[in-house]
Design a protein around this motif. Sequence first.
Motif, mmCIF file in Angstrom:
data_model
loop_
_atom_site.group_PDB
_atom_site.id
_atom_site.type_symbol
_atom_site.label_atom_id
_atom_site.label_comp_id
_atom_site.label_asym_id
_atom_site.label_seq_id
_atom_site.Cartn_x
_atom_site.Cartn_y
_atom_site.Cartn_z
ATOM 1 N N GLU A 57 -4.381 -9.739 -7.816
ATOM 2 C CA GLU A 57 -3.579 -9.416 -6.630
ATOM 3 C C GLU A 57 -2.676 -10.574 -6.198
ATOM 4 N N ASN A 74 -8.086 -9.324 5.766
ATOM 5 C CA ASN A 74 -7.998 -8.559 4.521
ATOM 6 C C ASN A 74 -8.407 -9.415 3.326
ATOM 7 N N GLU A 97 -11.103 -1.136 -7.263
ATOM 8 C CA GLU A 97 -10.107 -1.721 -8.158
ATOM 9 C C GLU A 97 -9.770 -0.686 -9.229
ATOM 10 N N HIS A 119 -14.752 -7.341 -3.739
ATOM 11 C CA HIS A 119 -14.501 -7.474 -5.175
ATOM 12 C C HIS A 119 -15.065 -8.780 -5.726
ATOM 13 N N PRO A 151 -3.310 -6.455 1.164
ATOM 14 C CA PRO A 151 -4.162 -5.353 1.628
ATOM 15 C C PRO A 151 -5.661 -5.680 1.661
ATOM 16 N N THR A 192 -8.910 -3.809 0.334
ATOM 17 C CA THR A 192 -9.167 -2.693 -0.588
ATOM 18 C C THR A 192 -10.663 -2.548 -0.853
ATOM 19 N N TYR A 193 -11.032 -1.339 -1.294
ATOM 20 C CA TYR A 193 -12.445 -1.012 -1.505
ATOM 21 C C TYR A 193 -12.760 -0.718 -2.965
ATOM 22 N N LEU A 249 -3.382 3.119 1.332
ATOM 23 C CA LEU A 249 -4.078 3.423 0.081
ATOM 24 C C LEU A 249 -3.701 2.401 -0.996
ATOM 25 N N PRO A 250 -4.627 2.158 -1.940
ATOM 26 C CA PRO A 250 -4.453 1.051 -2.887
ATOM 27 C C PRO A 250 -3.665 1.465 -4.128
ATOM 28 N N TYR A 277 -11.986 5.602 1.633
ATOM 29 C CA TYR A 277 -10.619 6.111 1.848
ATOM 30 C C TYR A 277 -10.650 7.548 2.361
ATOM 31 N N SER A 332 -11.481 -8.083 1.156
ATOM 32 C CA SER A 332 -11.297 -7.813 -0.271
ATOM 33 C C SER A 332 -12.095 -8.807 -1.112
ATOM 34 N N ALA A 347 0.862 -1.188 0.000
ATOM 35 C CA ALA A 347 0.000 0.000 0.000
ATOM 36 C C ALA A 347 0.892 1.229 0.000
#
Lengths: 305, 256
Positions: free
Chosen positions: A175, A196, A167, A204, A162, A164-165, A130-131, B37, A200, A117
């Motif tokens: 990933e 995680n 893509e 996703h 990670p 993540t929210y 952050l992604p 975020y 994720s 990240a």
Amino acid sequence: MTMQTPFELSARGVPVRRTYSDGLPNRAGLGLKPQHFAEILATEPDLGFFEIHAENYLVAGGPFHHYLHRIRDRYPLSIHGVGLSIGAEGPLDPTHLDRLATLLDRYQPQSFSEHLAWSTHGGAFFNDLLPLPYNRVTLDRVCDHIDRTQEHLRRRMLLENPATYIEFAASTLDEAAFIAEIVQRTGCGLLLDVNNAYVSGVNHRRDPQAYIAALPLSEVGEIHLAGFAEDRDAAGAPLLIDTHGAAIAAAVWELYAFALERLGPTPTLIERDNDIPPLSVLLAEARCAERWIGYAQRDRLEISA
Amino acid sequence: MSDQRLFVAALFDPEAPCPAGLTAWNGSDPARRFAVYRNNVVVSLIDALADTFPVTLELVGEEFFRAMAGVFMRAAPPGSVLLAEYGAGFPAFIERFEPARSVPYLADVARLELLRVRAFHAADADPISPARIARALADPERLPALRATCHPSLGVLRSDYAVVSLWAAHQGHGDLAQVDPFVPESALIVRVGLDVQVLALPPGGDTLVASLADGLPLGQAAALALAAREDFDLTAHLALLLRMGALTALVQPTEA
């Protein structure tokens, strides 16, 4: 404390992680929180290790170092960075690497880990993970940053997958493949954050079991377990938030059991950074993780008997 | 602009559209997902300020504080990954923050809280030993030339407002309703063992400690303190500093 010998076979007969004579024990550990300092020293709970966030201890002196020294004398330690910004477009901050080296030198942790990240840009720090898109350009950059980190710190680091929210349209690799290539190219280990992977997976619509199975599991040096919060995206689909602010969900325990079947016994951190409950609540979660580690140990003994 | 620069710009501007190139498996509007975020960054940085400035928060209330901290944070995100250092510019920001004008002492209370956090994390140092104190004070003729080294955690805050009484009332010491905020007070902040202490210094006392911290010899610091207050009691103040472990050395220039 039991240490793994290299290249043992897991219950499934696949080679399990290469380990290091000075690694974390195959037990459960807790994140070290200032509100628990005094109680830990007074009661010395039966735990495998403690983990700290490196950045909280990059201060000159005072109570944080006072207590950490005493706790380090009694327990193995994992140092987990949240500010190195390995996924950043810009170069790593050499000052920060120096500070980390000094901290690692001072406390001689059994493990050092960081995140896939970024958290800094243009000299500013955002205090969040952050992604980044997964493609050849970002892969080269991340590998370069990990190479520099491992050279500077003169040790192998573990890289955490990670939560993540979103893509990126710019991603060309999934990933797990991205992480597998990083591990292969840099020789770093993997910190498998099971929460995680689950968060994720839901966010996703990926199968978290298939995701875990596609990672280079032989290089996992530590597992993280944590709690999440539930939200919805713009279409009403579930969106899970990695808050570290709740008990570990049943689905994450199940995924943990799935991972342990493949990994064998593995050091496991109960990660709680928000709404921190009494130490006893976290110790109960640690005992639960140790039961699963025990099952993984027993399964392996049965296979080898 | 780089991708991450665009990402950051959108994080800090609640009106900005979410960055291009973000996707979701179900084709839903990525702005809702990006907002996670934005919320994480904004909330965690405001929380960090709330942790450093708890009494400042209590003085204006949670809602006002978080709104004020949000304006500060957007203008000045942390310049370091060490969050313990975040907020150094917050007191000066408060002083210029128009909506906080009706609480003129707010900035100085924030300054006191900042000094407390600095003291908490400051380097460790052993206080001067009793034997060395005795040796340093043995020859009255040489006292004026003595130079003190203050503990790394030591700070002095001189205010036009009753900062110490206001702060103490929020720790459960004294009744806030009885505090007249417009009485000038000075604070001595120093870590004693593992605890950060906040003491009110009378006029003269603040001059002495600030002068010693600036490296002036004891005689000159005492003269300035006496000029500030005729009945300044040097012995009592030195005893207080030594009792608190606020001094780590007392040496003659020739010994240095």
